[in-house]
Enzyme design. Structure first.
Site: not given
Ligand code: FAD
Length: 555
Positions: A38, A41-42, A278-279, A282, A427
């Site tokens: 948690s 990333n952004c 399974i759901y 992201g 405004y």
């Molecule tokens: P993630 O948040 O990436 O989480 C996936 C997690 O799953 C990871 O931590 C990974 O390690 C874990 N994982 C994967 N496979 C396995 C496994 N087999 N077993 C255990 N763990 C696993 N979006 C915006 O809307 N605005 C922004 O400004 C923005 N800026 C960003 C900046 C950066 C540098 C990055 C990298 C992304 C940015 N994003 C932004 C995109 C946004 O972060 C992602 O769209 C979002 O985090 C996706 O959520 P998620 O849960 O799908 O994946």
């Protein structure tokens, strides 16, 4: 009930927290192969750039705090390597010890995210070539930049993350080059809006090379040589590869779950995969785009977080809430400018054979007489049939976010340009004008839709024949300072007295700086019997940025 979640960042952590709020007695286990859960990333580019100084601020929750607040069993540095849907088990590997074990589940939620693309170019695995996806990458890049006294950076890919990193590297005092294979930055937006921002990037002494691809890397001593397809070889201390991501579907594929045309995990409207237990949420899922009705992947934090909530509702309460898809509303700060987009860009509407009209307007972020008003450019696309809004893109310096959110909300609700006209905004001079830029976009669109305003575009000039009249209606001093080749000048305020200088039977193409004076001139001419009068959408201002950027592509 026993719920297992794979991935503990945006989608996974949101799902887990909502699951607990709905089901206090369930057993919930969340697996994360990385060290952290948690986190923001952004915010990572801004931590590298020292805008966010305290690393701890990146962590919304820790494993311990998440466990304490939500009573969730958080297993970090543990990768789920296998799903057995028939037995309803997952296999997990503890990365530190290599221990392998199984867990059963009643419902499994996948939120594994996406992984950065790393094409098999020669030398791509050399030291100093990074991708940025997580905290580990961030720590590595930040310490590398500090310890190696990095001076020159090449950023490959001018998408959202590439541009954020270019700005942050630049603000650290580094010499930045951006290489982009496409003919513009930010592929989701249209060329004219990108061109406005590209012009701004060039004022920051960042070398932006478009239509350029990297062919390979060679590392010698401390430096990396970056070979380009135009024969040029750049030298860099650090290379950031930011050329895109792909959905991480490995587990889903291994489990035999259906994937879709966009190569993401297929889910139904309840975010349920082809296995009912399974759901998935992201970056890894694909879903029907509400505008094009084509399946696509949305790589954005907002949708991932909101899907997490919907998914948990459906898991606990039994498919009660439908996900309606994302219109890909996104925003990025690029140095002093902000660029925002919602809906489907004109170029993608064209590719999907969706008929539409594009209109571009420029207006002040707030009342011109109140200090520091800045111009913003709004480009909208709408249906010629009923005026339904299909997209909005904004480039500006101030107040872009609030206009984008309004437009995004209206696009999402299938509203039309008429709602832009009626939109009632707050405004006072420091915040807006009595007619907000959103209203103005609506007024112009209505004029176009009702054929009170005929427009032409910056790239229509080749259609203008030598016999046609190109009329610049700006003031003489503006005309003298720069004009479109072949234009004659009659300022709008003089036009009523100089009608006899304009041949009635000819095609007349008018332009002014932003479009408003051109429209006024057009109304005067049309009501004086001139039949073929068009006004340049976005005016000279947009034309100038677009032609400058087109020239840059050819030089
Ligand atoms: P993630 O948040 O990436 O989480 C996936 C997690 O799953 C990871 O931590 C990974 O390690 C874990 N994982 C994967 N496979 C396995 C496994 N087999 N077993 C255990 N763990 C696993 N979006 C915006 O809307 N605005 C922004 O400004 C923005 N800026 C960003 C900046 C950066 C540098 C990055 C990298 C992304 C940015 N994003 C932004 C995109 C946004 O972060 C992602 O769209 C979002 O985090 C996706 O959520 P998620 O849960 O799908 O994946």
């Amino acid at each position: 009930m026993k719920y297992i979640i794979v991935g503990a960042v945006a989608g996974g952590a949101s799902t887990a927290a909502r699951l607990r709020r709905l089901d206090e007695h369930a057993e919930i286990i969340i697996f994360e192969k990385g060290e952290y859960i948690s986190y923001a990333n952004c915010g990572l580019p801004y931590y590298i750039g020292d805008v966010i100084k305290d690393r701890n601020k990146l962590f919304v929750q820790t494993a311990a705090s998440f466990n304490q607040r939500f009573n969730i069993d958080v297993r970090v540095t543990t990768e789920v390597t296998k799903i057995d849907p028939a037995k309803k088990t997952i296999t997990a590997v503890k990365q530190n010890t290599g221990e392998v074990y199984e867990e059963t589940y009643d419902k499994l939620i996948l939120s594994p995210g996406a992984e950065p693309l790393r094409p098999p170019l020669p030398g791509i695995n050399s030291e100093g070539i990074f991708t940025l996806r997580n905290v580990k990458d961030t720590d590595y890049i930040k310490s590398y930049v500090q310890q190696k006294h990095v001076k020159k950076v090449v950023v490959i890919g001018a998408g959202f993350i590439g541009l954020e990193m270019a700005e942050n590297f630049h603000d650290l005092g580094l010499d930045v080059t951006i290489i982009e294979m496409g003919n513009q930055i930010l592929a989701p937006v249209d060329f004219p809006v990108a061109a406005m921002v590209q012009q701004h990037i060039r004022t920051k002494r960042v070398d932006l090379k478009l239509n350029t691809a990297v062919t390979g890397f060679t590392k010698n001593d401390q430096q990396i040589k970056v070979a380009l397809n135009n024969g040029e070889v750049l030298t860099a201390d650090v290379v950031l590869l930011s050329i895109g991501v792909r959905p991480d579907t490995r587990l889903a594929v291994q489990a035999g779950l259906k994937t879709g045309v966009a190569k993401g995990i297929w889910v139904n409207e309840y975010l349920q995969t082809s296995d009912p237990d399974i759901y998935a949420v992201g970056d890894a899922i694909e879903f029907e785009n509400p505008i094009t009705h084509q399946s696509m992947i949305t790589y954005l934090a907002g949708p991932a977080n909101k899907q997490g909530r919907i998914c948990a509702n459906n898991v606990v309460l039994g498919n009660v809430q439908k996900y309606k898809g994302s219109i890909n509303t996104a925003i990025v700060k690029v140095f002093d400018m902000t660029l925002g987009t919602a809906g489907t860009a004109s170029k993608h509407l064209k590719a999907a054979n969706i008929n539409h009209i594009v209109s571009t307007t420029h207006n002040g972020s707030h009342a011109a007489y109140y200090p520091d008003a800045k111009q913003m450019t709004i480009q909208i696309a709408f249906s010629p049939d009923d005026g339904r809004l299909l997209s909005a893109q904004i480039a500006g310096y101030d107040g872009v976010d609030k206009r984008l959110d309004i437009l995004s909300s209206l696009i999402k609700q299938n509203k039309t340009i008429y709602e832009l006209i009626e939109f009632e905004h707050a405004y006072a001079p420091p915040y807006s004008s009595a007619k907000d830029p959103v209203n103005m976009a609506g007024f112009v669109a209505e004029n176009i839709l009702l054929k009170r305003l005929k427009i032409f575009y910056w790239n229509d000039f080749e259609k203008i024949k030598p016999d046609d009249i190109l009329l610049d209606v700006r003031r003489k001093d503006e005309y003298d300072a720069g004009k479109i080749s072949g234009a004659i000048n009659i300022p709008v305020d003089e036009i009523r007295n100089r009608l006899n200088e304009i041949p009635k039977e000819k095609n007349i193409y008018i332009y002014c700086e932003a479009g408003l004076r051109g429209y006024l001139a057009q109304r005067i001419l049309v009501q004086n019997g001139f039949n073929n009068v068009s006004n340049l959408s976005g005016g000279y201002h947009l034309w100038l940025a677009c032609t400058a950027e087109t020239d840059n592509l050819h030089n």
